[in-house]
Structure formats: structure tokens, C-alpha cells
Design a protein around this motif. Structure first.
Motif, mmCIF file in Angstrom:
data_model
loop_
_atom_site.group_PDB
_atom_site.id
_atom_site.type_symbol
_atom_site.label_atom_id
_atom_site.label_comp_id
_atom_site.label_asym_id
_atom_site.label_seq_id
_atom_site.Cartn_x
_atom_site.Cartn_y
_atom_site.Cartn_z
ATOM 1 N N LEU A 181 1.443 -6.449 10.673
ATOM 2 C CA LEU A 181 2.142 -5.250 10.214
ATOM 3 C C LEU A 181 1.112 -4.316 9.613
ATOM 4 O O LEU A 181 0.346 -4.716 8.718
ATOM 5 N N ILE A 182 1.071 -3.079 10.094
ATOM 6 C CA ILE A 182 0.098 -2.097 9.622
ATOM 7 C C ILE A 182 0.838 -0.983 8.900
ATOM 8 O O ILE A 182 1.777 -0.389 9.443
ATOM 9 N N LEU A 183 0.415 -0.688 7.678
ATOM 10 C CA LEU A 183 1.043 0.359 6.877
ATOM 11 C C LEU A 183 0.161 1.607 6.898
ATOM 12 O O LEU A 183 -0.984 1.561 6.446
ATOM 13 N N ILE A 226 9.225 4.653 11.574
ATOM 14 C CA ILE A 226 9.055 5.770 10.638
ATOM 15 C C ILE A 226 9.830 5.449 9.371
ATOM 16 O O ILE A 226 11.059 5.440 9.350
ATOM 17 N N ASP A 227 9.112 5.173 8.316
ATOM 18 C CA ASP A 227 9.698 4.847 7.024
ATOM 19 C C ASP A 227 8.593 4.950 5.976
ATOM 20 O O ASP A 227 7.411 5.064 6.329
ATOM 21 N N ARG A 228 8.968 4.890 4.724
ATOM 22 C CA ARG A 228 7.991 5.011 3.638
ATOM 23 C C ARG A 228 7.953 3.724 2.820
ATOM 24 O O ARG A 228 9.003 3.182 2.455
ATOM 25 N N VAL A 229 6.761 3.255 2.503
ATOM 26 C CA VAL A 229 6.602 2.068 1.664
ATOM 27 C C VAL A 229 6.820 2.467 0.208
ATOM 28 O O VAL A 229 6.231 3.439 -0.275
ATOM 29 N N ILE A 255 6.945 -6.343 1.542
ATOM 30 C CA ILE A 255 6.895 -4.904 1.294
ATOM 31 C C ILE A 255 8.329 -4.393 1.278
ATOM 32 O O ILE A 255 9.209 -4.939 1.954
ATOM 33 N N THR A 256 8.571 -3.361 0.496
ATOM 34 C CA THR A 256 9.887 -2.732 0.429
ATOM 35 C C THR A 256 9.772 -1.320 0.967
ATOM 36 O O THR A 256 8.832 -0.581 0.629
ATOM 37 N N LEU A 257 10.708 -0.933 1.817
ATOM 38 C CA LEU A 257 10.700 0.381 2.434
ATOM 39 C C LEU A 257 11.735 1.295 1.779
ATOM 40 O O LEU A 257 12.677 0.836 1.137
ATOM 41 N N GLU A 258 11.552 2.601 1.969
ATOM 42 C CA GLU A 258 12.469 3.578 1.394
ATOM 43 C C GLU A 258 13.888 3.381 1.915
ATOM 44 O O GLU A 258 14.869 3.662 1.220
ATOM 45 N N SER A 259 14.016 2.874 3.115
ATOM 46 C CA SER A 259 15.328 2.597 3.704
ATOM 47 C C SER A 259 16.042 1.448 3.006
ATOM 48 O O SER A 259 17.221 1.201 3.250
ATOM 49 N N GLY A 260 15.325 0.738 2.143
ATOM 50 C CA GLY A 260 15.896 -0.385 1.432
ATOM 51 C C GLY A 260 15.539 -1.727 2.032
ATOM 52 O O GLY A 260 15.787 -2.773 1.427
ATOM 53 N N GLU A 261 14.961 -1.724 3.197
ATOM 54 C CA GLU A 261 14.603 -2.967 3.876
ATOM 55 C C GLU A 261 13.424 -3.640 3.177
ATOM 56 O O GLU A 261 12.446 -2.989 2.796
#
Length: 389
Positions: free
Chosen positions: A5-7, A72-75, A85-91
Motif C-alpha cells: 500500500l503506497i500513500l 482517491i482518499d485522504r489519510v 491507517i485511517t482514511l477520511e472516508s472512515g475506512e
């Protein structure tokens, strides 16, 4: 197939995605933007030589070409102990093998909203163009360009693009025959901005400033910015109708709030093989990482790409996909840039043993434009990769 997984979808993250695929990994890249913004050629957007669309390259094209997954999401949070890791989408994602290439945050200055940056959010390049066009329509004005420092990590200073846009704006005003109607001043808190490039480069800058009748305000710390100027800690003020300022890099808040090993500025501590200290299978590359090395070291795109390729190579070794020696980024520490001036450029190179400056009148400008084309074409495998570029 091993998964990674690459951020980050910038220069470092894209290079990592490409080379992890070459090493046989299944890759997912998470980016908060749908495009790769090619900052080295963004200097021409504000002066009308290039367009935003030409600088913002769609990540989807690269994902299709190199067969990696794009999200497309934000860490928003990272947990090294749990490897999540937690994403802005809540995942919340579990990541046994992770590459952090999220770039850096920016130092906070009071009144920063009164400035625009050529190294900030990509949209600011368009706002700079609007400001410059309005200033030209006004017929005269005061222009102040500058950059700041981070005492906790001097390698995060990024002054080159500021000088490049400054020279390009000067050249544009010269072409319009109105340069004499504008006061142009460069400011920085250090006494000799550009010194890390070496003595020859510093002498070239001083000569160009004298030749082009630029003013300077060096060695004064910035107190705050105002709508029409810059105020320094000694109480002096620099009036400006247009202030372009590049804050030094600083650790992202979500990284500072994590349990990752960090330096004083909030950058991730790694070993020479780009492995995050104490977390097996996790890597940090590019501006997100804390560099080791000489005092003059600087975070640049070409080094970020070396780190990305090395991380992919070293990961393949760790997973038993190849039997070779690991690669260190330390041997690639150097400063390398083509400083564009609109009507030419200067080639600048520095390492531990030498510092080179080669003036390139006229052709240097076109070589840098050609590099922008080459960069995109080589990333799509339409043009063979030239070693070192």
C-alpha cells in the motif's frame, strides 16, 4: 503476489508504484488528488508559459499503464503498532507492507493567508497567475518573493522554485517593456539564501540580482504577513502588492500525532534503506522522511525517486523475490537542479566533493521545457528512461 500500500500520489509515490509493480508486487496507491502535479514545471503557470492541465497529469492514466489500483482518499491517521491507517472516508486499513510518500506539511506563519506559494496547493499557481495579470494591468507595483526555514530540519527549505518564478516574472515584465515600473524584492530569514547550492551558485545569484536591479531583505526573521506586505521581527516592513512565499516543510499533523519514530520537525526516521525504524515492512520516502547526511542536504524530486526505487528493490529482497544487496539512498545525496530564468537557465550540481555551475543561455530554458515532456512520456513508457533523469 505480495501486496503493498503506497500513500501519496506525488513524484515519490508514483515512482514507488511503478517500481513496486516492476518488482512483482500488487500495488494500491492512495492519493488525495486525482492527478500527479509536476511541481518542477509549475513555475511557468503563473507567467502564462504553461497551463495547469499540462502540469496536472491524471493518475488514472498511470494506474492503467502500470496496472496498479488507484484510490482517491485522504489519510487522517497512522498507527505503527497496529499497522493500520485511517482514511477520511472512515475506512481503517490494515497494512503489513506500507510505503509513506505523503510529502510534507508546511511551517505555519501568522498571516500566511495573505501570501501565495508556487510550492503549495496546486490551485495556488492559478491564483498567482490572476494576481500577476492584475498587477500587469495595474501598470506598476511592488513585488515580494521569499521563502522560510525550519530550524528543526534545514533540509526542508525549498527556495529554488521561488528564484525561478522570480526570474521568469522579471523576464515577462522585460518582454512587455514595463520592468522599470515594478519594484522586485526577494526576502529570506537566512543571511545567504541559496548557500547550500555552493559558493559558485551563490555568486551567480548575487551577480544576477545586481544585473537585474533586484532588492533583497536577507537575515531577518519573519514576524507575520499582512495584506500589503511582510513584517519582520526587527519591526521593519516590506511593502508588497504581490507576496509569493514558500514556507519550509514540516511534518504533517497526522504523522506528528502518530506513534511513528520522528525527528524534531515531525519527519519519519528511516535507515539508509528507507525502512521506518522499528516497524518491519514499512518504508518512508521523499519529503515525508527525515534525511541523514551533510548539512547542505536538500529534499528534491530526483532523490525522492531514488528512494522510491530503492524501497521497491529492498522490499523485493525482504520478501525473497530477489537475491541481491540492498540499496542505500545516502550515496545519491546531492543537489541537482536546472534553475530556469525564462531566457535561459543555470545547471547546478553539488555533492560532497564538488560544486558545479554551468550557465545555459537560451537553450537551458528549452531543455527544462523538454524535460517536462520527457518526464511524462517516460512515466508512461512512451520514451525510454534515461539513467539519472
Amino acid at each position: 503476489m505480495k501486496n503493498v500500500l503506497i500513500l501519496g500520489g506525488g513524484i515519490a509515490g508514483v515512482e514507488a508504484a511503478i517500481y513496486y509493480r516492476k518488482e512483482g508486487f500488487s500495488v494500491e496507491l492512495i492519493s488525495d488528488r486525482s492527478y500527479l502535479f509536476i511541481y518542477p514545471i509549475a513555475i511557468w503557470i503563473p507567467v502564462g508559459i504553461n497551463t495547469f492541465e499540462n502540469v496536472a497529469y491524471p493518475l488514472e492514466k498511470l494506474a492503467r499503464k502500470h496496472r496498479f489500483t488507484l484510490t482517491i482518499d485522504r489519510v487522517t491517521a497512522i498507527n505503527g503498532k497496529d499497522k493500520t491507517i485511517t482514511l477520511e472516508s472512515g475506512e481503517v486499513r490494515k497494512a503489513d507492507h506500507l510505503v509513506i510518500a505523503t510529502g510534507s506539511g508546511k511551517m505555519k506563519h501568522v498571516g500566511l493567508e495573505h501570501t501565495l506559494s508556487i510550492c503549495g496547493a496546486p490551485e495556488q499557481t492559478l491564483l498567482l497567475k490572476e494576481k500577476i495579470d492584475a498587477l500587469i494591468a495595474q501598470g506598476s507595483g511592488k513585488i515580494a518573493f521569499g521563502f522560510g526555514g525550519n530550524p528543526n530540519d534545514p533540509s526542508t527549505v525549498r527556495g529554488g522554485p521561488g528564484f525561478e518564478l522570480f526570474f521568469n516574472l522579471h523576464h515577462k515584465l522585460e518582454q512587455l517593456g514595463i520592468r522599470d515600473r515594478y519594484e522586485m524584492t526577494f526576502f529570506a530569514p537566512m543571511p545567504e539564501p541559496g548557500a547550500r547550492m555552493g559558493g559558485k551558485a551563490l555568486s551567480l545569484l548575487k551577480m544576477l540580482f545586481q544585473k537585474n536591479k533586484f532588492d533583497s531583505r536577507y537575515g531577518k526573521k519573519i514576524a507575520h504577513f499582512e495584506e500589503k506586505g511582510v513584517v519582520f521581527e526587527d519591526g521593519s516592513r516590506l511593502e508588497s502588492d504581490l507576496t509569493m512565499f514558500i514556507p519550509a516543510g514540516d511534518g504533517h499533523s497526522f504523522i506528528k500525532e502518530s506513534d511513528l519514530p520522528l525527528n524534531k520537525a515531525g519527519f519519519i526516521q528511516i535507515n539508509e534503506f528507507c525502512e521506518i525504524k522499528g516497524i518491519e515492512g514499512w518504508y518512508a520516502i521523499g519529503d515525508a522522511s527525515a534525511l541523514e547526511g551533510p548539512d547542505w542536504k536538500a529534499k528534491q524530486g530526483h532523490l525522492a525517486e531514488v528512494m522510491a526505487r530503492n524501497a521497491a528493490h529492498n522490499s523485493a529482497i525482504a520478501f525473497g523475490l530477489k537475491d541481491e544487496d540492498p540499496k542505500s539512498y545516502l550515496e545519491h545525496l546531492n543537489i541537482l537542479c536546472v534553475m530556469d530564468m525564462g531566457n535561459g537557465a543555470g545547471f547546478i550540481y553539488r555533492n560532497n566533493s564538488r560544486a558545479i555551475v554551468i550557465p545555459m543561455p537560451i537553450i537551458g530554458h528549452w531543455l527544462k521545457i523538454a524535460w517536462g515532456w520527457y518526464y511524462k512520456m517516460s512515466k508512461m513508457n512512451y520514451f525510454p528512461r534515461i539513467p539519472g533523469m
